[in-house]
Design a protein around this motif. Sequence first.
Motif, PDB file in Angstrom:
ATOM      1  N   PRO A 231       0.828  -1.216   0.000  1.00 41.59           N
ATOM      2  CA  PRO A 231       0.000   0.000   0.000  1.00 41.59           C
ATOM      3  C   PRO A 231       0.857   1.259   0.000  1.00 41.59           C
ATOM      4  O   PRO A 231       1.976   1.268   0.513  1.00 41.59           O
ATOM      5  N   ASP A 232       0.319   2.310  -0.596  1.00 45.67           N
ATOM      6  CA  ASP A 232       1.013   3.599  -0.706  1.00 45.67           C
ATOM      7  C   ASP A 232       0.418   4.550   0.331  1.00 45.67           C
ATOM      8  O   ASP A 232      -0.587   5.209   0.085  1.00 45.67           O
ATOM      9  N   ILE A 233       1.035   4.583   1.511  1.00 46.97           N
ATOM     10  CA  ILE A 233       0.545   5.397   2.618  1.00 46.97           C
ATOM     11  C   ILE A 233       1.538   6.527   2.890  1.00 46.97           C
ATOM     12  O   ILE A 233       2.734   6.287   3.045  1.00 46.97           O
ATOM     13  N   THR A 234       1.027   7.754   2.936  1.00 46.53           N
ATOM     14  CA  THR A 234       1.870   8.929   3.159  1.00 46.53           C
ATOM     15  C   THR A 234       1.486   9.618   4.466  1.00 46.53           C
ATOM     16  O   THR A 234       0.567   9.193   5.176  1.00 46.53           O
TER      17      THR A 234
ATOM     18  N   VAL B 113     -10.269   9.294   2.136  1.00 51.71           N
ATOM     19  CA  VAL B 113     -10.278  10.714   1.756  1.00 51.71           C
ATOM     20  C   VAL B 113      -8.897  11.132   1.272  1.00 51.71           C
ATOM     21  O   VAL B 113      -8.749  11.792   0.228  1.00 51.71           O
ATOM     22  N   ALA B 114      -7.871  10.751   2.016  1.00 50.01           N
ATOM     23  CA  ALA B 114      -6.505  11.098   1.624  1.00 50.01           C
ATOM     24  C   ALA B 114      -6.126  10.465   0.293  1.00 50.01           C
ATOM     25  O   ALA B 114      -5.512  11.105  -0.568  1.00 50.01           O
TER      26      ALA B 114
ATOM     27  N   LEU C 241       2.862 -10.508 -11.435  1.00 48.59           N
ATOM     28  CA  LEU C 241       4.187 -10.089 -10.994  1.00 48.59           C
ATOM     29  C   LEU C 241       4.069  -9.016  -9.912  1.00 48.59           C
ATOM     30  O   LEU C 241       3.018  -8.372  -9.774  1.00 48.59           O
ATOM     31  N   PRO C 242       5.118  -8.781  -9.130  1.00 50.76           N
ATOM     32  CA  PRO C 242       5.073  -7.716  -8.134  1.00 50.76           C
ATOM     33  C   PRO C 242       4.673  -6.385  -8.777  1.00 50.76           C
ATOM     34  O   PRO C 242       5.211  -5.994  -9.817  1.00 50.76           O
ATOM     35  N   PHE C 243       3.702  -5.706  -8.145  1.00 44.46           N
ATOM     36  CA  PHE C 243       3.176  -4.484  -8.753  1.00 44.46           C
ATOM     37  C   PHE C 243       2.554  -3.617  -7.674  1.00 44.46           C
ATOM     38  O   PHE C 243       1.620  -4.021  -6.988  1.00 44.46           O
ATOM     39  N   PHE C 244       3.096  -2.405  -7.510  1.00 45.21           N
ATOM     40  CA  PHE C 244       2.554  -1.459  -6.536  1.00 45.21           C
ATOM     41  C   PHE C 244       3.012  -0.062  -6.924  1.00 45.21           C
ATOM     42  O   PHE C 244       3.885   0.115  -7.786  1.00 45.21           O
ATOM     43  N   ASN C 245       2.403   0.925  -6.298  1.00 48.60           N
ATOM     44  CA  ASN C 245       2.590   2.319  -6.724  1.00 48.60           C
ATOM     45  C   ASN C 245       4.053   2.726  -6.812  1.00 48.60           C
ATOM     46  O   ASN C 245       4.468   3.390  -7.762  1.00 48.60           O
ATOM     47  N   ASN C 246       4.826   2.360  -5.797  1.00 46.12           N
ATOM     48  CA  ASN C 246       6.195   2.864  -5.693  1.00 46.12           C
ATOM     49  C   ASN C 246       7.248   1.816  -6.031  1.00 46.12           C
ATOM     50  O   ASN C 246       8.399   1.937  -5.594  1.00 46.12           O
ATOM     51  N   ILE C 247       6.878   0.813  -6.816  1.00 44.86           N
ATOM     52  CA  ILE C 247       7.875  -0.151  -7.267  1.00 44.86           C
ATOM     53  C   ILE C 247       8.905   0.582  -8.126  1.00 44.86           C
ATOM     54  O   ILE C 247       8.565   1.468  -8.917  1.00 44.86           O
TER      55      ILE C 247
END
Length: 372
Positions: A8-11, A237-238, A345-351
């Motif tokens: 997950p892409d959590i900021t 929301v974020a 395959l591995p796949f996520f926002n910040n790969i």
Amino acid sequence: MQIPLSKPDITNLEIQYVTDVLKSGNLSLGDKVRAFEQKFEEWLRISHAVAMNSGTSALHVAVKSLGLKPGDEVITSPYSFVASSNCLLFEGVKPVFVDVHPDTTVMNEDLIEAAITDKTKAILVVHIFGHPCNMEKIMDIANRYQLKVIEDACESIGATWNGQYTGTFGDISVFAFYPNKQMTTGEGGMLVTNNTHIYEMAKSLRNQGRSVKNEWLVHERLGYNYRLSDVHAAIGVAQMERIQDILTKREQAATRYHTLIQKHTVPVTHLQCHPAATISWFVYPILLPNQVNRDEVMAKLSEKGVQTKPYFPSIHLQSFYQDMLNTKTGDFPVSEMLAQRSLALPFFNNITMEEQTYVIETLLSILKEQGA
């Protein structure tokens, strides 16, 4: 190198909004849930959104809100996560499967009319892997046969067909926010519609069947505890405030995989895109060559630190579906072929490019060992 299948892409924005909710003392049925729904309505330019605790819950409410009942039939895809058909079984509705396209993996719209009977009440389309179904043809069929349309858009937020967002064509549409999705709330889902009656029914059903006025302990129908907490909604929301950046990152990651596969001449096939479609990348699926043992490839990739998963088994070959619907191997050959040869395959926002290069080079080495 260790590369997970998804992440997950959590900021700091998500952390701040969750912290705000925790400090507020109002963790459920508060302002953040409605704020999340409004963000969705604005994004899709749709009248109503109802947040729920999962995409599966939202699918169940969609079926219930349309008044589908035992004896009814709904045409859908066998190549999907099992929840898209389970939501029909919850209400005693029979899923009637039609096969899929081998290149885009979505429902083959040319097979729908032959599956229609006098018991058919709806079409449940699945925008699998973030690739839209051919909604122009499907809506034409639905209108001619007076059928309702449910869009399972759980994997396709931001995808379009001829420039129109998935989730805005049907009578009801559903999105999901599990951590491996494009955007996440941890657990959560969203039902959207332009129909006010459906909206009011969905709001009631998600909250124990309470009245439209949400009167305390006044229950007008059998309902469920499908509510989404404000903590989860705060994350949503974020994520919605960052949604375009999120989708862009995933598009860039998919493009990098395309380029690497072509550059290294890897003997695999990746998801194709119909000219009328834009894909919202959920996962990055490939098809392995026929002669390759997928389990061995996955095991060897795991040994090298690369996590992968097969996507998806054909629903009609799940044991309880075979028992209930008398389905069998060979009924839907394209779906079965995809189920046997697919690999995510591995796949996520910040790969990173470095991680993707390692994945592709490792995969190529293993395929060469297997004679592919």
